[in-house]
Design a protein around this motif. Structure first.
Motif, mmCIF file in Angstrom:
data_model
loop_
_atom_site.group_PDB
_atom_site.id
_atom_site.type_symbol
_atom_site.label_atom_id
_atom_site.label_comp_id
_atom_site.label_asym_id
_atom_site.label_seq_id
_atom_site.Cartn_x
_atom_site.Cartn_y
_atom_site.Cartn_z
ATOM 1 N N LEU A 1 42.697 27.980 43.848
ATOM 2 C CA LEU A 1 42.424 28.573 42.535
ATOM 3 C C LEU A 1 42.200 30.079 42.633
ATOM 4 N N LEU A 2 41.457 30.515 43.648
ATOM 5 C CA LEU A 2 41.131 31.933 43.741
ATOM 6 C C LEU A 2 42.337 32.761 44.191
ATOM 7 N N LEU A 3 43.213 32.170 44.983
ATOM 8 C CA LEU A 3 44.464 32.852 45.309
ATOM 9 C C LEU A 3 45.288 33.063 44.031
ATOM 10 N N SER A 4 45.365 32.030 43.212
ATOM 11 C CA SER A 4 46.106 32.142 41.950
ATOM 12 C C SER A 4 45.476 33.173 41.027
ATOM 13 N N THR A 5 44.140 33.205 41.000
ATOM 14 C CA THR A 5 43.437 34.196 40.173
ATOM 15 C C THR A 5 43.830 35.610 40.569
ATOM 16 N N ALA A 6 43.813 35.894 41.866
ATOM 17 C CA ALA A 6 44.138 37.241 42.347
ATOM 18 C C ALA A 6 45.573 37.616 41.995
ATOM 19 N N LEU B 1 37.542 36.143 39.132
ATOM 20 C CA LEU B 1 38.072 37.331 39.789
ATOM 21 C C LEU B 1 37.104 37.922 40.817
ATOM 22 N N PRO B 2 35.829 38.140 40.503
ATOM 23 C CA PRO B 2 34.929 38.637 41.566
ATOM 24 C C PRO B 2 34.793 37.648 42.719
ATOM 25 N N ARG B 3 34.895 36.369 42.435
ATOM 26 C CA ARG B 3 34.865 35.380 43.520
ATOM 27 C C ARG B 3 36.095 35.542 44.413
ATOM 28 N N ALA B 4 37.256 35.777 43.784
ATOM 29 C CA ALA B 4 38.477 35.985 44.561
ATOM 30 C C ALA B 4 38.374 37.248 45.415
ATOM 31 N N ARG B 5 37.833 38.311 44.836
ATOM 32 C CA ARG B 5 37.673 39.560 45.598
ATOM 33 C C ARG B 5 36.808 39.338 46.834
ATOM 34 N N ALA C 1 58.035 41.033 37.512
ATOM 35 C CA ALA C 1 57.041 41.751 38.315
ATOM 36 C C ALA C 1 56.571 40.818 39.421
ATOM 37 N N PRO C 2 55.988 41.379 40.479
ATOM 38 C CA PRO C 2 55.623 40.532 41.621
ATOM 39 C C PRO C 2 54.381 39.689 41.390
ATOM 40 N N LEU C 3 54.413 38.511 41.980
ATOM 41 C CA LEU C 3 53.219 37.718 42.268
ATOM 42 C C LEU C 3 52.947 37.993 43.738
ATOM 43 N N TRP C 4 51.984 38.860 44.007
ATOM 44 C CA TRP C 4 51.862 39.475 45.321
ATOM 45 C C TRP C 4 51.550 38.460 46.407
#
Length: 340
Positions: free
Chosen positions: A191-196, A171-175, A255-258
């Motif tokens: 992977l990081l898009l999916s994490t977010a 998560l911090p990597r995605a941020r 709910a959304p997957l933004w």
């Protein structure tokens, strides 16, 4: 990562799972079989201590085809015994030596059949789980009561802890990546898009669970037809009729997957969804700039053909979940354990 709220209230009794790979069995279910002819060989494999990407790499090396040419439906991790199909464009049937080489690496080929096409991602309908959980004998009645409640109500459809990496490190990597601008070379598998997206979804679901609204429809709700990708906006149909459909697991709130695109929900539902992520502009705007399309995911998942068998020191559970749902979302309602 947060300890997301549970549908069944307070944290359950301490327990354990995945004591051995054999205590966590996952079987893909497709609803169709290979045709028996064609340019592709489909391998029905059973793997232990090997994740799907490693199995693909092994098949590539031993059969002499590129990894890109190998098909699979779902990604399964290595801390389990899993059965799934892999496909490869091969004219010749593998010889015993090749099969033995795969088996020596933890990938046993159970069946081989031909099919005209490569296996595509997301082709399977369900995952069947056969799991053993451990708990104190004094907690048996309470754990079984929680199980029966899940059978009746379903479970919150949280993304599992494994989606966020060890200790939530993804998560911090995605941020950081989304703050400076996502580039494919920095996140080739997405992977990081999916994490977010998973984190934002879990936040919204957690708020619905905490408010007791995870298995009911809000005004303006987008509903998902069970077992499909079909979505539709809840209309002003008779409240009793909609409640009956929700109670029968015919439809589920979502709910959304933004990402980029129209939210879909309206009124109270849309306002609720926006409010839960109002402080996450960096993630949402970063996803939109990355070109990810907005999608939606059901807030709950039903247990299909559930079974409970008492065993020494715990219970054996068997149930199916729709593709994309996590067995750990079910287990965390039953027991408290690391990675739940």
């Amino acid at each position: 990562m947060p300890d997301w709220p549970r549908a069944l209230g307070e944290a359950p009794a301490p327990g354990s799972f995945r004591a051995t790979p054999e205590a966590f069995v996952v079987i893909e279910s497709f609803g169709f079989s290979p045709q028996g002819d064609g340019e592709h060989l489909w391998f029905w494999i059973e793997k232990r201590g090997v994740d799907t990407r490693r199995a693909v790499s092994l098949l590539s090396r031993i059969m002499g085809v590129s990894e890109a040419a190998i098909g699979y439906s779902g990604l399964k991790d290595r801390h389990a015994v899993t059965r799934q199909w892999l496909s490869a464009p091969l004219r010749e049937t593998p010889d015993p030596g090749q099969l033995e080489a795969l088996a020596s690496e933890g990938v046993k080929v159970l069946e081989v059949h031909r099919h005209p096409r490569k296996l595509k991602r997301g082709s399977h309908r369900l995952n069947r789980f056969v799991l053993e959980i451990g708990f104190a004998e004094s907690d048996r009645e309470a754990v079984e009561a929680r199980w029966q409640a899940l059978v009746e109500t379903g479970a919150p459809n949280y993304f599992g802890a494994q989606r966020f990496g060890h200790g939530g490190a993804n998560l911090p990597r995605a941020r950081a990546l989304l703050a400076r601008g996502w580039r494919k070379r920095d996140d080739r598998g997405g992977l990081l898009l999916s994490t977010a997206r998973s984190y934002l979804f879990n936040r919204t679901l957690a708020a619905r669970v905490a408010a007791g609204l995870w298995n009911v429809a809000l005004p303006g709700e987008v509903l998902n037809l069970d077992g499909s990708g079909s979505l539709f906006l809840a209309t002003a149909e008779d409240d009793a009729a909609l409640a009956a459909r929700l109670g029968a697991f015919d439809v589920h709130p979502t709910a959304p997957l933004w990402g980029r695109g129209r939210l879909g929900s309206e009124g109270e539902a849309a306002a609720f969804e926006r409010a839960q992520v109002a402080d996450e502009a960096i993630l949402i705007e970063g996803l939109e700039r990355a070109g990810v399309e907005l999608a939606r995911r059901a807030l709950r998942v039903r247990l299909i053909e559930p079974g409970w068998t008492p065993i020494d020191g715990g219970a054996r559970l068997d149930f199916s979940l729709v593709r994309g749902a996590y067995a750990t979302a079910v287990l965390r309602e039953l027991i408290t354990a690391p990675m739940l």
